[in-house]
Design an enzyme around this catalytic site. Structure first.
Site, mmCIF file in Angstrom:
data_model
loop_
_atom_site.group_PDB
_atom_site.id
_atom_site.type_symbol
_atom_site.label_atom_id
_atom_site.label_comp_id
_atom_site.label_asym_id
_atom_site.label_seq_id
_atom_site.Cartn_x
_atom_site.Cartn_y
_atom_site.Cartn_z
ATOM 1 N N GLU A 2 0.823 -1.148 -0.195
ATOM 2 C CA GLU A 2 -0.088 0.161 0.079
ATOM 3 C C GLU A 2 0.856 1.315 -0.146
ATOM 4 O O GLU A 2 0.316 2.403 -0.694
ATOM 5 C CB GLU A 2 -0.960 0.078 1.176
ATOM 6 C CG GLU A 2 -1.836 -1.067 1.228
ATOM 7 C CD GLU A 2 -1.471 -2.450 1.544
ATOM 8 O OE1 GLU A 2 -0.354 -2.614 1.986
ATOM 9 O OE2 GLU A 2 -2.303 -3.452 1.780
ATOM 10 N N PRO B 202 12.516 -13.149 -1.516
ATOM 11 C CA PRO B 202 11.274 -13.510 -0.695
ATOM 12 C C PRO B 202 10.733 -12.092 -0.435
ATOM 13 O O PRO B 202 11.361 -10.971 -0.345
ATOM 14 C CB PRO B 202 12.064 -13.975 0.556
ATOM 15 C CG PRO B 202 13.582 -13.677 0.590
ATOM 16 C CD PRO B 202 14.008 -13.588 -0.840
ATOM 17 N N ARG B 203 9.376 -12.259 -0.298
ATOM 18 C CA ARG B 203 8.449 -11.196 0.093
ATOM 19 C C ARG B 203 9.044 -10.462 1.561
ATOM 20 O O ARG B 203 8.628 -9.197 1.571
ATOM 21 C CB ARG B 203 6.889 -11.527 0.163
ATOM 22 C CG ARG B 203 6.189 -10.652 0.506
ATOM 23 C CD ARG B 203 5.859 -9.427 -0.414
ATOM 24 N NE ARG B 203 4.918 -8.436 -0.057
ATOM 25 C CZ ARG B 203 4.766 -7.384 -0.802
ATOM 26 N NH1 ARG B 203 5.525 -6.818 -1.682
ATOM 27 N NH2 ARG B 203 3.919 -6.571 -0.464
ATOM 28 N N LEU C 250 16.029 -5.707 1.250
ATOM 29 C CA LEU C 250 14.966 -4.744 1.020
ATOM 30 C C LEU C 250 14.935 -3.738 -0.046
ATOM 31 O O LEU C 250 16.087 -3.148 0.179
ATOM 32 C CB LEU C 250 14.406 -4.202 2.314
ATOM 33 C CG LEU C 250 13.051 -3.619 2.361
ATOM 34 C CD1 LEU C 250 11.776 -4.737 2.419
ATOM 35 C CD2 LEU C 250 12.655 -3.175 3.979
ATOM 36 N N GLY C 251 13.800 -3.437 -0.811
ATOM 37 C CA GLY C 251 14.174 -2.274 -1.745
ATOM 38 C C GLY C 251 14.861 -2.488 -2.981
ATOM 39 O O GLY C 251 15.335 -1.555 -3.635
ATOM 40 N N GLU D 116 4.916 -4.664 -11.760
ATOM 41 C CA GLU D 116 6.143 -4.479 -11.417
ATOM 42 C C GLU D 116 7.393 -4.881 -12.429
ATOM 43 O O GLU D 116 8.042 -4.179 -12.939
ATOM 44 C CB GLU D 116 6.474 -4.553 -10.085
ATOM 45 C CG GLU D 116 5.702 -3.947 -8.926
ATOM 46 C CD GLU D 116 6.166 -4.233 -7.467
ATOM 47 O OE1 GLU D 116 6.715 -5.043 -7.428
ATOM 48 O OE2 GLU D 116 5.814 -3.370 -6.604
#
Length: 419
Positions: free
Chosen positions: A64, A269-270, A308-309, A337
């Site tokens: 979100e 991984p998420r 991350l990112g 994406e």
């Protein structure tokens, strides 16, 4: 005088406050909360409230927040006099916002929905406009905004048939909560109709911001370094994987390696904190694994990209991406994406979180759907052996994804008209 439902909710919230405190401290122990910012969760901000107008936007988690940030940036560019406050509820989303922050944007953790925290937060920040995202409805916060006369918009409105049927068991409560919103901007026509049936006002279909986001960024120097390191190797990506996905990817990798011995399988991984456990499980199965988080080079069979990112990096490196959570009944991850960056897209039968985008990509020949791990390996093998088809899929996805940008312009205009 407060409506009885609000009074009841506040009474329940006050009664369970000690349990909520205990729950938050347990989350700290599991790394789910930032202990240094726990005061924010209890509605005790440290940052001062700017003197100018302030828009508060709430995004539950990473997905979100990623969708809202381009909108907030566009609002700020149009109105530099407005301060934007973005709240999220997870440490991963807070880290993402910190990396993608810009002038005029403040971040706080969303307060828990108990009376003392809600009142402290709203009394301190006094927003001039509030933006809520998707379908997370907290009664205390929504009612508190409504009682203070703050205009409240629901962006990215999403209401599944299952959720709508559940709300229909409590029609009065649904009308009360949705009645707090001055307008609802739904993702699809079906979402809009469900919101109307539950009593929401001024509902319009506006599209999905997640389909309008700009391309994910990356470090160009790191991209060049990794390209040199894996130059010439056939490769594919399991993007934003969930538990259960990695075992399927391993099976596909073992099958594909018979035909492509130099194959590189990248697993992102998420939840990056799972990286070490994923690597250990893969090694137990005999795979040669390298781990991104400890700076291991991608010279192994499987590279676990547990940072991350950096998804923009992996989508640029891999011509082919399988969406995590789609071969298991999780609902999939955003297929636009990779498409936005020219990667061909694969997904399983469980893409109900992104059903519209998935159907459109299939219709454009920009994606393929597979039913299981066996079909996954067969499809990847066929595409890696046919670079022209792979490139065509990527081009079609890129064209479609870029067409989705109009929703960002429309929603920015709608928000600016309310402030």
């Amino acid at each position: 005088m407060r409506p009885w439902r609000e009074s009841l909710w506040r009474g329940i919230g006050a009664a369970i406050t000690p349990l909520v405190r205990h729950w938050l401290h347990r989350r700290i122990q599991r790394g789910k909360e930032d202990a240094t910012r726990l005061h924010e969760r209890f509605g005790r901000p440290v940052l001062p409230r700017p003197a100018d107008k302030l828009i508060w936007a709430h995004a539950a988690s990473v997905g979100e927040a990623v969708a809202l940030l381009p909108l907030l940036r566009a609002v700020r560019e149009a109105r530099p006099d407005i301060t934007l406050l973005l709240t999220t509820g997870t440490v991963t989303s807070a880290a993402l916002v910190a990396r993608q922050s810009f002038a005029g944007l403040l971040h706080q953790f969303v307060p828990v929905d108990i009376p003392s925290a809600v009142d402290g937060f709203l009394d301190h920040w006094r927003p001039d406009l509030a933006l809520w995202s998707e379908s997370e409805l907290w009664p205390g916060l929504l009612a508190g905004l409504h009682r203070r006369g703050v205009k409240l918009l629901l962006l990215q409105g999403r209401m599944s048939a299952r959720s709508a049927s559940r709300w229909q068991l409590l029609p009065g409560t649904a009308r009360w909560l949705l009645g707090c919103f001055d307008a609802v901007y739904a993702q699809t026509a079906a979402d809009a109709e469900r919101f109307r049936s539950l009593g929401a006002r001024h509902v319009q279909e506006y599209g999905n911001l997640k389909q309008a986001a700009p391309p994910l960024g990356c470090d160009d120097a790191e991209l060049a370094r990794l390209r040199d390191a894996i130059d010439g190797r056939p490769r594919w990506l399991l993007a934003s994987s969930h538990p259960g996905d990695e075992a399927i990817a391993l099976q596909a990798d073992r099958t594909l390696r018979l035909r492509f011995p130099d194959l590189l399988t990248i697993i992102a991984p998420r939840h990056p904190e799972r990286g070490q456990a994923i690597a250990e499980d893969l090694r137990k199965s005999g795979a040669c694994v390298a781990l991104r988080s400890v700076d291991q080079a991608p010279e192994a069979e499987i590279y676990v990209a547990d940072t991350l990112g950096e998804m923009g990096l992996w989508y640029r490196l891999c011509p082919l991406a399988l969406m995590g959570g789609s071969l298991i009944p999780h609902g999939g991850q955003n297929p636009l994406e990779p498409a936005r960056l020219g990667a061909a897209v694969l997904f399983g039968p469980h893409m109900f979180n992104f059903s519209e985008a998935s159907a459109d990509l299939l219709a454009r020949n920009a994606a393929l759907q597979v039913q299981d791990g066996i079909a996954l390996a067969e499809t990847i093998a066929a595409l890696l052996a046919d670079p022209a088809r792979l490139a065509h899929m990527g081009e079609q996805g890129h064209i479609y994804a870029n067409e989705q940008g109009a929703v960002l312009t429309r929603l920015t205009k709608a928000v600016l008209e309310q402030i």
